[in-house]
Design a protein around this motif. Structure first.
Motif: not given
Length: 105
Positions: A66-80
């Motif tokens: 997960s992204d350190r700052e948000s705690g959200i999966s990197h894959l979800k960030h990539a999709a966004c």
């Protein structure tokens, strides 16, 4: 352009809802962080391209990270980031079509 869309494509949300939930999760985080739901429209496309690759490479290296700052999966960030790029590209294409029509009128 929306030309060539099938009726099945317009119902994609019924078949693949996970990506919609994933993008919404990242958007919710972004709105809280930046205090403006429209902020993403004022960011240069190059930043989204860089973020897309950064998150995609992080996910490829460690698929459950997960992204350190948000705690959200990197894959979800990539999709966004991809969603933002698709939307910005569509807006640019629409504007180019408008300008072409204006020139030829």
């Amino acid at each position: 352009s929306t030309q060539g869309y099938s009726s099945a494509a317009s119902d994609v949300y019924k078949r693949q809802p996970q990506i919609i939930f994933d993008i919404a999760e990242v958007r919710e985080y972004g709105v809280k962080k930046y205090k403006d739901p429209e902020n993403w429209k004022r960011v240069e496309k190059a930043r989204y391209v860089n973020a897309l690759f950064r998150h995609l490479f992080a996910w490829l290296t460690s698929p459950y990270s997960s992204d350190r700052e948000s705690g959200i999966s990197h894959l979800k960030h990539a999709a966004c980031n991809m969603a933002f790029l698709c939307e910005l590209q569509a807006r640019e294409e629409k504007e180019l079509e408008r300008l072409e029509e204006e020139i030829t009128a």
